[in-house]
Design an enzyme around this catalytic site. Structure first.
Site, PDB file in Angstrom:
ATOM      1  N   GLU A 118       0.873  -1.163   0.000  1.00  0.00           N
ATOM      2  CA  GLU A 118       0.000   0.000   0.000  1.00  0.00           C
ATOM      3  C   GLU A 118       0.916   1.219   0.000  1.00  0.00           C
ATOM      4  O   GLU A 118       1.801   1.312   0.859  1.00  0.00           O
ATOM      5  CB  GLU A 118      -0.853  -0.039   1.277  1.00  0.00           C
ATOM      6  N   ARG A 165       5.095 -13.488   9.193  1.00  0.00           N
ATOM      7  CA  ARG A 165       5.754 -12.212   8.976  1.00  0.00           C
ATOM      8  C   ARG A 165       7.079 -12.169   9.733  1.00  0.00           C
ATOM      9  O   ARG A 165       7.289 -12.914  10.692  1.00  0.00           O
ATOM     10  CB  ARG A 165       4.872 -11.036   9.414  1.00  0.00           C
ATOM     11  N   LYS A 213       4.256   0.159   9.657  1.00  0.00           N
ATOM     12  CA  LYS A 213       4.267   1.490   9.066  1.00  0.00           C
ATOM     13  C   LYS A 213       3.687   2.528  10.012  1.00  0.00           C
ATOM     14  O   LYS A 213       4.212   3.628  10.119  1.00  0.00           O
ATOM     15  CB  LYS A 213       3.470   1.469   7.762  1.00  0.00           C
TER      16      LYS A 213
HETATM   17  P1  ATP Z   1       2.409  -2.711   7.978  1.00  0.00           P
HETATM   18  O1  ATP Z   1       1.608  -3.661   8.816  1.00  0.00           O
HETATM   19  O2  ATP Z   1       3.779  -2.488   8.442  1.00  0.00           O
HETATM   20  O3  ATP Z   1       1.686  -1.438   7.689  1.00  0.00           O
HETATM   21  P2  ATP Z   1       1.396  -3.783   5.688  1.00  0.00           P
HETATM   22  O4  ATP Z   1       1.165  -5.232   5.638  1.00  0.00           O
HETATM   23  O5  ATP Z   1       0.224  -2.926   5.935  1.00  0.00           O
HETATM   24  O6  ATP Z   1       2.569  -3.470   6.648  1.00  0.00           O
HETATM   25  P3  ATP Z   1       1.578  -3.489   2.948  1.00  0.00           P
HETATM   26  O7  ATP Z   1       2.091  -2.366   2.174  1.00  0.00           O
HETATM   27  O8  ATP Z   1       0.112  -3.738   2.922  1.00  0.00           O
HETATM   28  O9  ATP Z   1       2.053  -3.260   4.390  1.00  0.00           O
HETATM   29  O10 ATP Z   1       2.354  -4.839   2.691  1.00  0.00           O
HETATM   30  C1  ATP Z   1       2.896  -5.238   1.474  1.00  0.00           C
HETATM   31  C2  ATP Z   1       3.306  -6.680   1.597  1.00  0.00           C
HETATM   32  O11 ATP Z   1       4.338  -6.824   2.552  1.00  0.00           O
HETATM   33  C3  ATP Z   1       2.157  -7.549   2.055  1.00  0.00           C
HETATM   34  O12 ATP Z   1       2.092  -8.682   1.209  1.00  0.00           O
HETATM   35  C4  ATP Z   1       2.507  -7.919   3.455  1.00  0.00           C
HETATM   36  O13 ATP Z   1       2.030  -9.187   3.767  1.00  0.00           O
HETATM   37  C5  ATP Z   1       4.036  -7.866   3.445  1.00  0.00           C
HETATM   38  N1  ATP Z   1       4.564  -7.583   4.775  1.00  0.00           N
HETATM   39  C6  ATP Z   1       4.267  -6.544   5.574  1.00  0.00           C
HETATM   40  N2  ATP Z   1       4.903  -6.633   6.753  1.00  0.00           N
HETATM   41  C7  ATP Z   1       5.648  -7.768   6.706  1.00  0.00           C
HETATM   42  C8  ATP Z   1       6.538  -8.435   7.626  1.00  0.00           C
HETATM   43  N3  ATP Z   1       6.793  -7.946   8.838  1.00  0.00           N
HETATM   44  N4  ATP Z   1       7.131  -9.582   7.220  1.00  0.00           N
HETATM   45  C9  ATP Z   1       6.886 -10.073   6.005  1.00  0.00           C
HETATM   46  N5  ATP Z   1       6.057  -9.514   5.103  1.00  0.00           N
HETATM   47  C10 ATP Z   1       5.433  -8.377   5.438  1.00  0.00           C
HETATM   48 MG    MG Z   2      -1.481  -2.997   5.094  1.00  0.00          MG
END
Ligand code: ATP
Ligand code: MG
Length: 628
Positions: free
Chosen positions: A69, A300, A310
């Protein structure tokens, strides 16, 4: 990851450990870091893909995607996901799409999109023209929404958000049907079209799939797929005032792009039935082509001593706890780059920690070890004196300069040598001299002998002090027969071996000593240190704490345990006025070095210049965090 690895910490730097050769790298790690063609370690996702290749489930295609995102910068956790998705594609001659999941018009920005692309590229991956946006599919998504309505599989719900929450049920109790659930197709279609036309204010209606309010899986209880949001989108402008929601958008985007393996983190496991339901129905209706993508979940990355969310990172930036997103202490990819970490180090980390379906914590020392192992192989050696004090060689002729030769890399003679000018007055580290040596101190103390690396053996004869008792200069004499590399130089053994720079030649530099951002393994947890014992894995903090570090606690006071900001490390950044070898001033930005006895450093990406050199410490030579 096994328990040993969790605490795979090197011993603390021993006092008096003057001869500080870099810690020997583990051979396997070095081999992989330098691109050795060792077969990748098996994991469940590699096995699934291999199986699908064997059975030609997707006709030999592997198409994955990384779907961030664009609402912030990528963090170390994303690096794991990027390496996994692009890596699986790469290993199978497939492709990985970079897809911005830009369904929230309020939070997303072009600045973030560019930074995300740059970070993926920095990690060494290429989407080969496959750069997409969920917003590319808004027309299709809407068309499909009307189709769902026409099939009697979606309805417009006019309950308030609170009413919908209240009728959603719980994990143990079924939900309650909305009074609007049985609206006619014609009425639903009319309302949906008027929602789209902008006739209603935000929140007046939502479009919901008509699945099952009694499903044991709450995600299947008539999930909302469209909401009204009178907001300008950074790509579609004011074309839309209704926006599709994540689960619906994500499944359809995957299918439209003919993704084969849709890999996401564990929290989406309970969403998989919805993912399958949406694309299965559309395929049955001839709206999507088969074979459909299949979703898989992995654990994760959770890392100690940082927060990987984030939301939390935004907070650190906004509260000025750090110097922006690319602060070298930030667990962001832009921060890592400025810190001097390497893409290869991240790939090494991804291999070492592997991919699993079980939630676990990785100790920060594992990441630091990966960077160390990679940098040890590639970084040329240099001298830098970080806390300088003068060393005067009393019997060395004034005005004389001698060229001492130093290898650029102890294990890579092909990298050549460089010249270190030696003169009567040198800079040495302040703590390489003491009048009151503790046991095992082999450096300068009155009467003691040490070797000046690549130079002579000198004997300490005393020191000058100012009125406050601070040492202002150390004095010694040298033995002209002991110069490194000359016959018989090794005849006399000394235990201490210190680095130095000619005072007449050294260049002043700013050196930023970065350390871990948080001073405890689990910032914000009630027991932020967890159980510390080298014999057992770190005790996992509570689920509540996991929600805090993952940014999922929604600022819920019941969930938040302590304020994680209270656990920030006050010593995570120190700025030193140091001296470095003259050639380092001209080093290109982002070039990385081992400063002998100090660690790995990088010429700062933003601030370094020949007139004002700036170096950041990436990582120490050894782990000094693990408990003795
Ligand atoms: P955050 O929770 O930090 O805001 P998010 O999942 O909302 O992260 P996105 O931009 O939606 O962030 O994530 C993009 C991709 O990265 C998704 O497929 C998500 O599953 C993966 N991702 C996010 N955080 C992790 C993590 N700690 N380890 C592995 N993959 C991750
Ligand atoms: Mg997200």
């Amino acid at each position: 990851m096994n328990k040993k690895q969790m605490h795979a910490a090197s011993p603390q730097v021993a006092e008096g450990d003057a001869v500080t050769a870099p810690a020997p790298a583990r051979p396997a790690a070095v081999a992989r870091a330098s691109g050795d063609a060792a077969a990748p370690a098996p994991n469940f996702l590699r096995a699934i893909v291999a199986d699908d290749m064997r059975t030609a489930k997707y006709g030999g295609r592997v198409v994955t995607r990384f779907p961030p995102e664009p609402n912030g910068y990528l963090h170390y956790g994303h690096a794991k996901s990027i390496i996994l998705n692009f890596g699986l594609a790469e290993e199978n001659n497939g492709v990985c799409h970079l897809r911005y999941d830009d369904t929230n018009p309020l939070k997303e920005e072009v600045e973030f999109e560019d930074a995300i692309a740059e970070s993926v590229r920095w990690l060494g991956f290429d989407w080969g023209g496959h750069r997409y946006h969920a917003s590319d599919y808004y027309d299709d998504l809407y068309r499909f929404a009307e189709w769902f309505v026409e099939q009697g599989l979606a309805y417009v719900d006019s309950q308030s958000a609170e009413e919908m929450r209240a009728t959603r049920g719980t994990l143990t109790e079924p939900g309650i049907d909305s009074p609007y659930r049985n609206r006619s197709v014609a009425e639903n279609l009319d309302l949906l079209r008027r929602m789209r036309a902008g006739e209603f204010p935000d929140g007046a209606h939502v479009l919901r799939l008509k699945i099952d309010m009694a499903s044991p899986n709450v995600n299947m209880r008539d999930p909302a797929i469209y909401r009204i949001r009178h907001a300008k989108h950074h790509r579609t402008g004011n074309k839309w005032c209704i926006y599709p929601l994540y689960d619906y958008t994500h499944a359809i985007s995957d299918a439209l792009e003919h993704i084969t393996h849709s890999i996401c983190t564990l929290e989406f496991q309970d969403h998989r039935p919805l993912y399958d339901w949406v694309i299965e129905k559309l395929a049955e209706g001839g709206m999507l082509e088969r074979p459909l993508p299949q979703q898989y979940e992995f654990a994760r990355l959770n890392l100690t001593y940082v927060v990987l969310s984030k939301r939390r990172l935004i907070e650190l930036v906004e509260k000025n706890e750090v110097d922006g997103w690319d602060d070298p202490r930030m667990p962001t990819i832009v921060g890592a780059r400025r810190r001097g970490f390497t893409p290869e180090g991240f790939r090494l980390l991804a291999e070492r920690i592997g991919v699993s379906k079980a939630d676990s914590w990785i100790d920060m020392s594992v990441l630091e070890d990966c960077m160390r192992d990679d940098l040890n192989g590639r970084a040329e050696r240099r001298m830098a004196v970080l806390d300088p004090v003068k060393l005067v060689i009393d019997n060395y002729p004034e005005g004389q300069t001698e060229d001492c030769e130093a290898p650029n890399h102890p294990h890579k003679p092909e990298l050549g040598k460089r010249v270190l000018p030696l003169t009567r007055e040198l800079w040495i580290e302040r703590d390489d001299y003491t009048e009151t040596p503790p046991k095992g101190y082999f450096r300068l103390t009155p009467g003691a002998e040490v070797r000046l690396r690549y130079g002579y053996i000198v004997k300490c004869v005393g020191a000058e002090k100012d009125g406050d008792g601070n040492v202002t200069a150390v004095h010694c004499t040298y033995d002209p027969d002991t110069r490194s590399g000359t016959p018989g130089a090794d005849a006399r053994k000394v235990k201490g071996n210190i680095h130095w720079l000619s005072a007449a030649h050294a260049v002043p530099a700013e050196v930023r000593i970065y350390d871990r951002l948080f001073k405890v393994p689990f910032p914000g947890a009630r027991n932020p240190w967890g159980a510390r014992s080298d014999a057992v894995a770190v005790e996992l903090p509570s689920p509540a704490h996991r929600a805090v570090v993952a940014g999922d606690d929604d600022d819920n006071a019941e969930v938040a345990e302590r304020n994680y900001l209270d656990d920030l490390n006050p010593d995570s950044k120190r700025v030193l006025r140091a001296f470095v070898e003259p050639a380092l001033a001209g080093a290109p930005r982002e070039s990385r070095f081992q400063f002998e006895r100090h660690g790995y450093f990088v010429a700062d990406l933003a601030d370094h210049s020949p007139d004002a050199p700036v170096f950041n410490r990436a990582v120490t030579l050894r782990d000094s965090w693990s408990k003795p």
